[in-house]
Design a protein around this motif. Structure first.
Motif, short mmCIF file in Angstrom:
data_model
loop_
_atom_site.label_atom_id
_atom_site.label_comp_id
_atom_site.label_asym_id
_atom_site.label_seq_id
_atom_site.Cartn_x
_atom_site.Cartn_y
_atom_site.Cartn_z
N GLN A 231 5.63 -8.67 -4.17
CA GLN A 231 4.22 -8.69 -3.81
C GLN A 231 3.95 -7.73 -2.65
OE1 GLN A 231 2.63 -12.42 -2.19
NE2 GLN A 231 0.76 -12.09 -3.39
N ALA A 232 4.84 -7.72 -1.66
CA ALA A 232 4.70 -6.79 -0.54
C ALA A 232 4.82 -5.34 -1.01
CB ALA A 232 5.75 -7.10 0.53
N LEU A 233 5.71 -5.10 -1.98
CA LEU A 233 5.85 -3.75 -2.52
C LEU A 233 4.58 -3.31 -3.22
CD1 LEU A 233 8.01 -1.47 -2.96
CD2 LEU A 233 8.29 -2.42 -5.26
N GLU A 234 3.97 -4.21 -3.98
CA GLU A 234 2.73 -3.87 -4.67
C GLU A 234 1.63 -3.54 -3.68
OE1 GLU A 234 -0.08 -5.57 -8.31
OE2 GLU A 234 1.61 -6.77 -7.56
N HIS A 235 1.52 -4.32 -2.61
CA HIS A 235 0.51 -4.04 -1.58
C HIS A 235 0.77 -2.69 -0.91
CE1 HIS A 235 -0.31 -8.64 -1.11
NE2 HIS A 235 -0.92 -8.11 -2.15
N LEU A 236 2.04 -2.39 -0.64
CA LEU A 236 2.39 -1.11 -0.03
C LEU A 236 2.01 0.04 -0.95
CD1 LEU A 236 3.81 0.62 2.16
CD2 LEU A 236 5.95 0.19 0.94
N PHE A 237 2.31 -0.11 -2.22
CA PHE A 237 2.00 0.95 -3.18
C PHE A 237 0.48 1.17 -3.26
CE2 PHE A 237 1.08 2.54 -7.45
CZ PHE A 237 1.95 3.61 -7.53
N GLU A 238 -0.27 0.09 -3.35
CA GLU A 238 -1.72 0.21 -3.45
C GLU A 238 -2.31 0.90 -2.22
OE1 GLU A 238 -2.90 -3.79 -4.04
OE2 GLU A 238 -2.45 -3.80 -6.21
N ALA A 239 -1.70 0.67 -1.07
CA ALA A 239 -2.23 1.23 0.18
C ALA A 239 -1.84 2.68 0.40
CB ALA A 239 -1.74 0.39 1.36
N THR A 240 -0.77 3.14 -0.24
CA THR A 240 -0.24 4.47 0.11
C THR A 240 -0.16 5.45 -1.06
OG1 THR A 240 2.04 3.70 -0.20
CG2 THR A 240 1.11 3.54 2.03
N ALA A 241 -0.30 4.99 -2.29
CA ALA A 241 -0.13 5.88 -3.45
C ALA A 241 -1.26 6.90 -3.51
CB ALA A 241 -0.09 5.07 -4.73
N MET A 242 -0.90 8.10 -3.95
CA MET A 242 -1.86 9.16 -4.21
C MET A 242 -1.77 9.51 -5.69
SD MET A 242 -3.27 9.86 -1.24
CE MET A 242 -3.94 11.52 -1.45
N GLU A 243 -2.88 9.35 -6.38
CA GLU A 243 -2.93 9.63 -7.82
C GLU A 243 -1.84 8.85 -8.57
OE1 GLU A 243 -2.80 13.84 -8.31
OE2 GLU A 243 -4.80 14.15 -7.46
N GLY A 244 -1.65 7.61 -8.15
CA GLY A 244 -0.75 6.72 -8.87
C GLY A 244 0.72 6.93 -8.61
#
Length: 260
Positions: A231-244
């Motif tokens: 869950q923490a990884l998903e939140h990190l990805f959503e906050a930092t990903a650029m163009e997926g």
């Protein structure tokens, strides 16, 4: 903390390891060619070869490669992936007792697995299997690995925090990697060169999840930290990903010589 031996730590992570672990940059092989004269006719022993990521680098460059790996699941994965190549073979052996013949290889290479070895016991074993080249050039040992960058972007810094929060024995494992001074001492007067190259993976969320789960210190399904970690990884990805995608950045470090 995990009580698994180094040879057992990755047995249940082989699929993720094969799919999501990074390879090594072509600049590493170019440097070995240019600075150390290591050509395609050099026979390579890939020690602690795992699933064959490092072996593939040398096979693609024309070398004959014998992979030495004690973990049965990883040996099977390497044989499945690379076994069709007639220049590839894999043996059940350890870094400290390879099972290879005296003076049988020109280059001993050890990649990401090096930090799990008995680093004193490997020295006489690796010297035993090295041979002198026909032109008088001595064989070489190359030790290299990908060092994940811990800072520099919000993603990298968040990922490091995640491992500190949820990893089972992350701190003790990360401390096993030697710094440049450690490797200078390990090679001693036999060190002939060292270099560093940038490397990176661009990962979508599925690949990032697989990359995380390929690490031996992350909790598996059923552990109380597993679901919160993802869950923490998903939140990190959503906050930092650029163009997926996110950039998973490394410095690939290499040291060459023959340890004294």
């Amino acid at each position: 903390m995990s009580d698994l031996s180094p040879t057992e730590r990755f047995s249940d992570r082989v699929a993720d390891y094969v799919r999501y672990r990074p390879d090594y940059p072509p600049a590493l092989l170019d440097w070995l060619r240019r600075e150390h004269g290591i050509g395609p006719d050099w026979r390579v022993a890939d020690i602690g070869a795992g699933t064959g990521i490092s072996s593939r680098l040398f096979l693609d460059a024309g070398h004959e490669v014998v992979a030495v790996e004690p973990n049965a699941a990883m040996r099977e994965a390497a044989a499945t992936w690379l076994g069709a190549n007639p220049r590839f073979s894999v043996v059940d052996g350890r870094a400290e007792a390879t099972t290879l013949s005296d003076a049988s290889v020109d280059l001993v290479c050890a990649a990401q697995a090096f930090h799990w070895f008995d680093q004193q016991a490997v020295k006489p074993e690796w010297r035993r299997i090295l041979r002198q080249r026909p032109d008088g050039t001595p064989g070489r040992v190359a030790v290299y690995w990908n060092s994940r960058r811990l800072a520099g972007t919000p993603f990298l810094e968040g990922y490091e925090r995640l491992l500190l929060d949820y990893g089972l024995d992350y701190s003790s494992v990360s401390e096993r990697y030697g710094d440049d001074d450690h490797m200078r001492r390990w090679f001693g007067d036999g060190l002939r060169g060292m270099a560093r190259f940038p490397h990176s993976q661009r990962l979508d969320f599925e690949a990032l999840r697989g990359r995380l789960l390929s690490s031996s210190y992350t909790p598996r399904a059923g552990h109380p930290r597993h679901a919160p970690m993802l869950q923490a990884l998903e939140h990190l990805f959503e906050a930092t990903a650029m163009e997926g995608q996110v950039d998973f950045d490394y410095d690939t470090r290499i040291f060459v010589g023959v340890p004294d």
